[in-house]
Structures are given as C-alpha cells and as structure tokens.
Design an enzyme around this catalytic site. Structure first.
Site, PDB file in Angstrom:
ATOM      1  N   GLY A  21      47.008  57.946  40.609  1.00  0.00           N
ATOM      2  CA  GLY A  21      47.182  57.486  41.975  1.00  0.00           C
ATOM      3  C   GLY A  21      46.024  57.915  42.843  1.00  0.00           C
ATOM      4  O   GLY A  21      44.961  58.316  42.350  1.00  0.00           O
ATOM      5  N   GLY A  22      46.234  57.839  44.145  1.00  0.00           N
ATOM      6  CA  GLY A  22      45.181  58.179  45.078  1.00  0.00           C
ATOM      7  C   GLY A  22      44.744  59.620  44.994  1.00  0.00           C
ATOM      8  O   GLY A  22      43.592  59.951  45.279  1.00  0.00           O
ATOM      9  N   MET A  23      45.639  60.504  44.597  1.00  0.00           N
ATOM     10  CA  MET A  23      45.297  61.917  44.516  1.00  0.00           C
ATOM     11  C   MET A  23      44.517  62.247  43.256  1.00  0.00           C
ATOM     12  O   MET A  23      43.675  63.137  43.242  1.00  0.00           O
ATOM     13  CB  MET A  23      46.583  62.760  44.529  1.00  0.00           C
ATOM     14  CG  MET A  23      47.118  63.036  45.912  1.00  0.00           C
ATOM     15  SD  MET A  23      45.903  63.829  46.971  1.00  0.00           S
ATOM     16  CE  MET A  23      45.518  65.279  46.005  1.00  0.00           C
ATOM     17  N   LYS A  37      49.048  67.830  37.682  1.00  0.00           N
ATOM     18  CA  LYS A  37      48.390  66.879  38.577  1.00  0.00           C
ATOM     19  C   LYS A  37      46.978  67.359  38.876  1.00  0.00           C
ATOM     20  O   LYS A  37      46.777  68.509  39.270  1.00  0.00           O
ATOM     21  CB  LYS A  37      49.158  66.760  39.890  1.00  0.00           C
ATOM     22  CG  LYS A  37      50.583  66.265  39.732  1.00  0.00           C
ATOM     23  CD  LYS A  37      51.230  66.063  41.089  1.00  0.00           C
ATOM     24  CE  LYS A  37      52.633  65.483  40.923  1.00  0.00           C
ATOM     25  NZ  LYS A  37      53.240  65.118  42.211  1.00  0.00           N
ATOM     26  N   ASP A  43      56.985  63.601  54.451  1.00  0.00           N
ATOM     27  CA  ASP A  43      56.741  62.380  53.683  1.00  0.00           C
ATOM     28  C   ASP A  43      57.959  62.074  52.808  1.00  0.00           C
ATOM     29  O   ASP A  43      57.840  61.864  51.598  1.00  0.00           O
ATOM     30  CB  ASP A  43      55.484  62.507  52.829  1.00  0.00           C
ATOM     31  CG  ASP A  43      54.970  61.148  52.332  1.00  0.00           C
ATOM     32  OD1 ASP A  43      55.389  60.123  52.914  1.00  0.00           O
ATOM     33  OD2 ASP A  43      54.157  61.128  51.397  1.00  0.00           O
TER      34      ASP A  43
END
Length: 526
Positions: free
Chosen positions: A24-26, A43, A138
């Site tokens: 993903g974006g991270m 991650k 979030d």
C-alpha cells in the site's frame, strides 16, 4: 498473498519473510514469525517517509502510544526497527481475519444482531483508547478486523505517523474520506469526539453496505464526500431502527453534541448490545472464512523457513518498558507450560496461485490485542549491527555451549497462593551436549518448592535443538515429567526456550516464548 520474489529480502530485522501479504501507500506487508513460531505481520515503511524531517520521532511516538492501550480490541506492537535503521519496519502479532470493508464488499452487509454486537465491541475499543488519553483518528472499515474472539481496531501507529507527515507536507486532512468527522474534513484537529463520529459512520456501513454520506451506484471524489460530511445530513436508510437515534447523535456536526464512548456504550447496552456476545453472533459464512484463513496461516508459518541473519539489536522505543513475562502455574520451568500458543494476525490480500493448492484460500493481517503487550527483544550478541550472522548451514549447537549451566530465580513469594502458587527460590540446571538441529541436545531440571506445603513443583524436560540463530539457540521440550515423580504436577510437553550466550560463561533466558514468573533470567557455567 503472494510468494516472495527477487525484490523482497529474505529477512528484515532478523525476522524471516515467508510471503507478501500486500502493498500500500506505506510500504509492503509481509508474513513472518518469531523464533518460537508466533505469526507476525511485518510492515515496512517506504523510504520517502523515512526521509521526512521528524518522521522517525513521530513513528516512535505513535508506537509508544499504541503500547499504552491494553484491551481485547486494540492492536499490539511486537517489535520495530531500531533508531536510524533503514528500511524502517513494524512487526505486529498476526490473526487470520477479514476487514469489515473487505467482508461487506464480498459478502454484503452484516445481520442486525451482528451489527449490534459489533457496535458494543468497537465502543469498548474506543473507550480503551480514550481512557489512555489518546485518539485513533482513522476509524474506518478497513481498520476493523472481524476476529474470531472480538473485532479488532487496527493501524494505530504506523498509519498515523505517515498521515501526520502527509498533513505537514501538503496541508491535507488526516483520515479517510467518507468516515471523517466534520472537524477533520476542515483540516482541523480531531480527538475523541471525532472517533465517535467515525465509529458511527463505520456502523452505518456495516448495516447498509454504504457510508452515511455515500449513495448507491455512484463514484464520487473525496472533495464531494468531505463537502457532504460538513454540510449535509447523514443517510441512515437501512440502519436497524433501534440504532438510528443513537447513530444520529454520534453523527452530529458539532463535536460537543456527540456522546462519549462510555456514554455510547451505556446506550448500546440498554438496546441489548453487550461486549462478549460477539463470538456467538458470527454469521456462519464468517465462521467458515475464519477457519480457512487460520488453516492457511498455520500452514505458512509452520513450513520450514531459511535461517535468517542474526537480529541487529534491541528496538529503540523511547520510554518503552521491558517485555511483560507470562506468569506460570505449578510445574513451570523457565518457560511456562501451555502459555506460549501462537496468536496471530495480519493484512488480507488474495493468495497467489503460485503458492499452490496446499495454501489455497486467503489470509488477513491484523494487530491482535493481548492482555499484556510482549515486546520481543532482538536475540543478538550485541547492540546495533554487531551480532553474529550464521550461515544457512550453521544448524548445530556449538561445542562452546556444551556443559552444565545453573541459575536461581526468586520464585513467587508474593503470589496469592490461589491462582498462582507461592514459592521460594526457583533453581534451574541445564545440561547441554553438541547436537544437530532436530536432535536431542540435553535436558533441563527445575526445582521450585511451594511455600507452606513443601511440595516440589518443578519439571524435568528432554530438550531438542529447534533453531540456531548466531549466539541464540531455540530449544523445545519434547518430553516432560515432574522432577519429583511422586508429585501431582502437570508438566506438558512443547515448551519453547530461547537462550542467548552473552559471554563464554553466561546464558540469558530470552523473553521470547513465555518466561515463568520467578524463574532465573541468567544461567552460569558450572
């Protein structure tokens, strides 16, 4: 989930990478495991974030914050990259479960009774977050995992640190359009009332398949959603009637008019929404999905993996406390019997066909909350990058380990004597001889006497060499019996021991696994 390819390293931070869970974006998310076989979601952080001024401090702060929240519904960090290391990474415990967003997209909205249970559980999650003086900021369907024991509120730290970085750089809002509170949509600050607004929006999605500011069969921009959140009333068509007034109050534009998480929990309880009912109210299809995911995750984590490089030193978490040892029952050795069963979680993505039929299905990444967060320390010979990296063929106990090692711990003199026995000194004798991985390597004898009765509670175990990691060895008890064979003491097999040689005459008992209360932390050569 996909197999690793040439662009993926074999290990990060000393943890072996088993499969790619998503991207993903991270950054990328990998399936990994600890030396004792506990599944992890690891991650990685994209290099661009690591270069942002102040990101590393925000990253460490958010991880510390997540460690302050101890509840059955919130996430637990297991390990993270030391300060200055690139790439930066975060390891979390792994559970096989779909996100709410994924489930609703594939299977449709949840039944009314399940929505009510979800509301109560997530209200409990927010209550724990807010009681710690924090806000999530979030809350959205993809950050809610439909775990078997309870729903989990995930992505507490890494996403927020990144969003802060984006906000600082671009002036944009923090959070996900469609589930933001009006004060967030205006790029203003957000706290506990904003979380309550977002929770209500998530529950509308669970009950109807749409967010409260979305319409069927439309594709709208984030700007349109933000405008609706600030200026329009929510659409609650399809929400169970009993929940409509409750959710409407949570979706008030003025944050001062919204109930707190505690007040919302009380309202839900009056409507029949109680924590603890979730496992009994899972839809049958979700039960089957969870079982399939759990089997797949077990197959991946149990498969033999290459020996990764040695760990590179303890994580730099400013202000973080030591790992929390598990307490032991009668008959425990340095690793408490029966307390080290794998728990798990990670981010969900479709399984690649390249993994073959034995692993067909899918898995999900999640951060599972535990009663006490276990911060797994690196098992290396020194700080930083000074540890010894074994070669893949280094699968034998070195001769320098052979001999007899002894140590004494304090026991548990202050235990209540009911749920945990009150004991005196806890003596351990570990005898080792050279062996290859998979062979018997020696035995351990523990002696610990119950105060008052004089009953011997120790166990004697035959040990097998399970893994070799530089200066650390992983042993498994393949047989176990009471040290006093006349004592009625339970001594289960399968205990995991992680032992590190800190100098030629000293072994340290690692925190990975389940260290018994009162056991020695150091053994010396006799």
């Amino acid at each position: 989930m996909e197999l690793l390819d040439g662009s993926d390293p074999g290990a990060i931070g000393g943890y072996p990478l088993l499969a790619r869970l998503g991207e993903g974006g991270m950054g990328r998310v990998y399936l990994s495991r600890t030396v004792s076989g506990r599944p992890l979601a690891l991650k990685t952080v994209r290099a661009e974030f690591g270069r942002e001024p102040g990101f590393e401090d925000r990253f460490a702060r958010e991880i510390r914050n997540s460690d302050r929240v101890r509840s059955p519904w919130t996430t637990a960090v297991v390990d993270c990259s030391p300060a200055g290391q690139r790439p930066q990474w975060l390891a979390t415990e792994y559970v096989a479960a779909p996100s709410l967003g994924e489930w609703v997209q594939r299977r449709g909205r949840l039944p009314e009774r399940t929505v009510m249970a979800l509301a109560a559980e997530l209200c409990g999650a927010l209550g724990a977050v807010h009681a710690a003086g924090l806000a999530h900021r979030d809350v959205k369907p993809s950050n809610v995992l439909l775990g078997r024991r309870a729903p989990l509120l995930i992505d507490f730290g890494i996403a927020r640190a990144a969003e802060d970085s984006r906000h600082t750089r671009t002036g944009g809002v923090i959070g996900s359009p469609g589930y933001l509170a009006p004060e967030q949509a205006g790029a203003g600050g957000s706290g506990a009332p904003g979380d309550v607004f977002s929770l209500a929006a998530v529950l509308v999605y669970a009950a109807t398949g749409l967010g409260p500011f979305s319409h069927p069969d439309e594709e709208v921009s984030a700007a349109v959603l933000l405008y609706r959140i600030v200026h329009e009333e929510p659409n609650l068509d399809g929400v169970p009637g009993a929940l409509v007034p409750v959710l409407r109050s949570c979706l008030a534009k003025d944050p001062r008019q919204r109930p707190t998480a505690a007040a919302l929990g009380a309202l839900l309880e009056r409507l029949g929404g109680r924590t603890g009912a979730w496992p009994r109210l899972l839809p049958e299809a979700l039960e089957g999905d969870l079982s399939a995911r759990e089997a797949e995750a077990h197959a991946l984590v149990s498969a033999p993996a290459p020996v990764p490089p040695a760990f590179t030193g303890p994580p730099a978490l400013p202000g973080a406390g030591p790992a929390v040892p598990a307490t032991a029952g009668p008959g425990a050795g340095p690793v408490a019997p029966g307390t080290a069963g794998p728990a798990g979680g990670s981010a969900r993505s479709r399984l690649s066909r390249r993994t073959g039929p034995a692993l067909a299905g899918s898995a999900a990444a999640a951060l599972i909350a535990v009663a006490g967060t276990l911060l797994v320390r690196h098992l290396s010979g020194g700080e930083g990058t000074g540890g010894t990296s074994p070669s893949p063929s280094a699968a034998a106990l070195p001769a320098s380990w052979a001999g007899t090692w002894v140590g004494t711990g304090p026991g548990t003199p202050d235990a209540d004597g009911v749920t945990r026995p009150r004991t005196g000194q806890f003596a351990v004798t570990l005898t080792l001889h050279p062996a290859l991985r998979g062979e018997l390597v020696g035995k351990q004898v523990s002696k610990v006497t119950e105060t008052g009765t004089g009953r011997e509670l120790g166990c004697t175990e035959a040990l097998q060499l399970r893994e070799v990691r530089g200066t650390s060895m992983v042993f498994e008890a393949v047989t176990s019996h009471p040290t006093d064979r006349t004592a009625a003491v339970s001594c289960p097999e399968g205990n995991i021991y992680v032992v590190t040689m800190t100098d030629p005459d000293t072994l340290g008992l690692g925190e990975e696994g389940a260290q018994s209360a009162g056991a020695p932390s150091v053994l010396t050569r006799r």
